[in-house]
Design an enzyme around this catalytic site. Sequence first.
Site, PDB file in Angstrom:
ATOM      1  N   CYS A 113    -126.734  20.903 122.733  1.00 45.25           N
ATOM      2  CA  CYS A 113    -125.493  21.052 121.957  1.00 45.25           C
ATOM      3  C   CYS A 113    -124.875  19.711 121.558  1.00 45.25           C
ATOM      4  O   CYS A 113    -124.063  19.658 120.638  1.00 45.25           O
ATOM      5  CB  CYS A 113    -124.477  21.886 122.724  1.00 45.25           C
ATOM      6  SG  CYS A 113    -125.064  23.560 123.006  1.00 45.25           S
ATOM      7  N   HIS A 250    -117.553  20.535 119.329  1.00 42.03           N
ATOM      8  CA  HIS A 250    -118.654  21.480 119.430  1.00 42.03           C
ATOM      9  C   HIS A 250    -118.057  22.858 119.674  1.00 42.03           C
ATOM     10  O   HIS A 250    -117.115  23.011 120.447  1.00 42.03           O
ATOM     11  CB  HIS A 250    -119.575  21.082 120.587  1.00 42.03           C
ATOM     12  CG  HIS A 250    -120.572  22.142 120.939  1.00 42.03           C
ATOM     13  ND1 HIS A 250    -121.371  22.749 119.988  1.00 42.03           N
ATOM     14  CD2 HIS A 250    -120.888  22.729 122.119  1.00 42.03           C
ATOM     15  CE1 HIS A 250    -122.127  23.648 120.587  1.00 42.03           C
ATOM     16  NE2 HIS A 250    -121.857  23.661 121.879  1.00 42.03           N
ATOM     17  N   ASN A 280    -121.898  29.997 119.004  1.00 45.02           N
ATOM     18  CA  ASN A 280    -122.364  28.665 119.397  1.00 45.02           C
ATOM     19  C   ASN A 280    -123.714  28.412 118.731  1.00 45.02           C
ATOM     20  O   ASN A 280    -124.711  29.038 119.083  1.00 45.02           O
ATOM     21  CB  ASN A 280    -122.482  28.615 120.928  1.00 45.02           C
ATOM     22  CG  ASN A 280    -122.943  27.254 121.436  1.00 45.02           C
ATOM     23  OD1 ASN A 280    -123.381  26.410 120.666  1.00 45.02           O
ATOM     24  ND2 ASN A 280    -122.855  27.061 122.736  1.00 45.02           N
TER      25      ASN A 280
HETATM   26  O1  UT7 Z   1    -122.806  24.944 124.285  1.00 49.81           O
HETATM   27  C1  UT7 Z   1    -123.237  24.502 125.520  1.00 49.81           C
HETATM   28  C2  UT7 Z   1    -122.275  24.697 126.565  1.00 49.81           C
HETATM   29  N1  UT7 Z   1    -122.076  26.104 126.896  1.00 49.81           N
HETATM   30  C3  UT7 Z   1    -120.857  26.477 127.142  1.00 49.81           C
HETATM   31  O2  UT7 Z   1    -119.945  25.721 126.929  1.00 49.81           O
HETATM   32  C4  UT7 Z   1    -120.606  27.822 127.781  1.00 49.81           C
HETATM   33  C5  UT7 Z   1    -119.655  27.637 128.911  1.00 49.81           C
HETATM   34  N2  UT7 Z   1    -119.276  28.839 129.589  1.00 49.81           N
HETATM   35  C6  UT7 Z   1    -118.522  29.793 129.026  1.00 49.81           C
HETATM   36  O3  UT7 Z   1    -118.177  29.693 127.869  1.00 49.81           O
HETATM   37  C7  UT7 Z   1    -118.066  30.951 129.886  1.00 49.81           C
HETATM   38  O4  UT7 Z   1    -118.352  30.681 131.242  1.00 49.81           O
HETATM   39  C8  UT7 Z   1    -118.707  32.297 129.488  1.00 49.81           C
HETATM   40  C9  UT7 Z   1    -118.152  32.739 128.143  1.00 49.81           C
HETATM   41  C10 UT7 Z   1    -120.212  32.161 129.424  1.00 49.81           C
HETATM   42  C11 UT7 Z   1    -118.352  33.371 130.512  1.00 49.81           C
HETATM   43  O5  UT7 Z   1    -116.942  33.468 130.661  1.00 49.81           O
HETATM   44  P1  UT7 Z   1    -116.296  33.463 132.116  1.00 49.81           P
HETATM   45  O6  UT7 Z   1    -114.869  33.674 131.953  1.00 49.81           O
HETATM   46  O7  UT7 Z   1    -116.752  32.221 132.807  1.00 49.81           O
HETATM   47  O8  UT7 Z   1    -116.928  34.766 132.742  1.00 49.81           O
HETATM   48  P2  UT7 Z   1    -117.825  34.911 134.052  1.00 49.81           P
HETATM   49  O9  UT7 Z   1    -119.171  34.333 133.855  1.00 49.81           O
HETATM   50  O10 UT7 Z   1    -117.012  34.456 135.217  1.00 49.81           O
HETATM   51  O11 UT7 Z   1    -117.982  36.483 134.118  1.00 49.81           O
HETATM   52  C12 UT7 Z   1    -116.848  37.357 134.324  1.00 49.81           C
HETATM   53  C13 UT7 Z   1    -117.339  38.792 134.342  1.00 49.81           C
HETATM   54  C14 UT7 Z   1    -118.534  39.012 135.255  1.00 49.81           C
HETATM   55  O12 UT7 Z   1    -118.385  40.259 135.900  1.00 49.81           O
HETATM   56  P3  UT7 Z   1    -117.870  40.334 137.413  1.00 49.81           P
HETATM   57  O13 UT7 Z   1    -118.861  39.533 138.203  1.00 49.81           O
HETATM   58  O14 UT7 Z   1    -116.509  39.723 137.398  1.00 49.81           O
HETATM   59  O15 UT7 Z   1    -117.884  41.791 137.671  1.00 49.81           O
HETATM   60  C15 UT7 Z   1    -119.692  39.099 134.299  1.00 49.81           C
HETATM   61  O16 UT7 Z   1    -120.762  39.869 134.785  1.00 49.81           O
HETATM   62  O17 UT7 Z   1    -117.761  39.183 133.030  1.00 49.81           O
HETATM   63  C16 UT7 Z   1    -119.064  39.777 133.108  1.00 49.81           C
HETATM   64  N3  UT7 Z   1    -119.773  39.497 131.857  1.00 49.81           N
HETATM   65  C17 UT7 Z   1    -119.644  40.272 130.767  1.00 49.81           C
HETATM   66  N4  UT7 Z   1    -118.948  41.382 130.523  1.00 49.81           N
HETATM   67  C18 UT7 Z   1    -119.014  41.934 129.295  1.00 49.81           C
HETATM   68  C19 UT7 Z   1    -120.590  38.456 131.563  1.00 49.81           C
HETATM   69  N5  UT7 Z   1    -121.017  38.572 130.298  1.00 49.81           N
HETATM   70  C20 UT7 Z   1    -120.445  39.675 129.777  1.00 49.81           C
HETATM   71  C21 UT7 Z   1    -120.482  40.283 128.513  1.00 49.81           C
HETATM   72  N6  UT7 Z   1    -119.752  41.398 128.320  1.00 49.81           N
HETATM   73  N7  UT7 Z   1    -121.202  39.788 127.489  1.00 49.81           N
END
Ligand code: UT7
Length: 323
Positions: A113, A250, A280
């Site tokens: 990225c 980004h 992204n």
């Molecule tokens: O470009 C390169 C760099 N990449 C990034 O910058 C990405 C960085 N990370 C992020 O943007 C975020 O961490 C995400 C958008 C990937 C995830 O958001 P988050 O607030 O960190 O969510 P999380 O991973 O803590 O997940 C929260 C919940 C989980 O369920 P439980 O364990 O709380 O029951 C996940 O299983 O959301 C669930 N979950 C989803 N639910 C619905 C994960 N993906 C999804 C989804 N739809 N697509």
Amino acid sequence: MIRSVVRGFGTSLPKRVLTNRELESMVDTSDEWIVQRTGIRQRYIAGEGETTASLGEAAAREALDRAGLTAADIDLIIVATSTPDNTFPATAVNIQNRLGMHHGYAFDLQAVCSGFVYGMATADAYIRGGLARRVLVIGAETFSRILDWTDRTTCVLFGDGAGAIVLEAQEGEGTVADRGVLTAQLRSDGAHLEKLYVDGGPSSTGTVGHLRMEGREVFKHAVGMITDVIVAAFDATGLSIEDLDWLVPHQANRRIIDGSAKKLGIPLEKVVVTVDLHGNTSAASIPLALASAAADGRIKKGDLVLLEAMGGGFTWGAVLLRW
Ligand code: UT7
């Protein structure tokens, strides 16, 4: 003093739009979750015949047109990508051929990225070092082809597209009033290799592999790493946040963008956001965002513009330039 000045810009997106609603029928997700956690509403997905090279070529042609130049005027093509058409030859050489350019040289650069920021820093060094006068810097990706479409934690986040700029050597005074790249700050730290990676490759598995990410872990590091390089860019030039006209980050996640801007005291009206439309697009995200704000007249000649990115590796970096 030689400065690398942006002379033209262009973009290209695949025809097909994939909305959050459509994703609801593919994996266990919801439009509400995606918008709330990321700000993404839709992304573009490459179809048959659309590849990183074809998207990159179209973006390059538009950038050349805007610059009033042709491929004959270019010395070097740098393509930032993690999704090349082939393992080799470089996608840059493929695009060189598509443009009918048989002089000069072309190579790919891989910093995920952060690829476009690394590409601009590299082009600037080549220009100031006298190795090239005009460089096409292209960020082009087809991440849809390395996504695991059964993994809801990654497949909703990424999209395809390409953006390009023409950087040209122009004489400057050597002050921060000059147009062009004023400083580039690059960093990487391989201690984080396994937080965002592709689980395949020619030398390890002999397969292409799929993108894997510990999203929460990446998120945890993002704001700190981004602010580190931005502060370094201001320190290197003696400029300050108050001098800034536009932040073009980004586009990974609206929350990371807002969090970094808030931490640095940059008002949100000065931040260019396209993550809602493109998702992204990795190395393509900054040139796509930059072009949208330049095309609609927000970014004007003489504006101070800050680009920043963070991604797999981890790699991160910032470029401060005057438009
Ligand atoms: O470009 C390169 C760099 N990449 C990034 O910058 C990405 C960085 N990370 C992020 O943007 C975020 O961490 C995400 C958008 C990937 C995830 O958001 P988050 O607030 O960190 O969510 P999380 O991973 O803590 O997940 C929260 C919940 C989980 O369920 P439980 O364990 O709380 O029951 C996940 O299983 O959301 C669930 N979950 C989803 N639910 C619905 C994960 N993906 C999804 C989804 N739809 N697509």
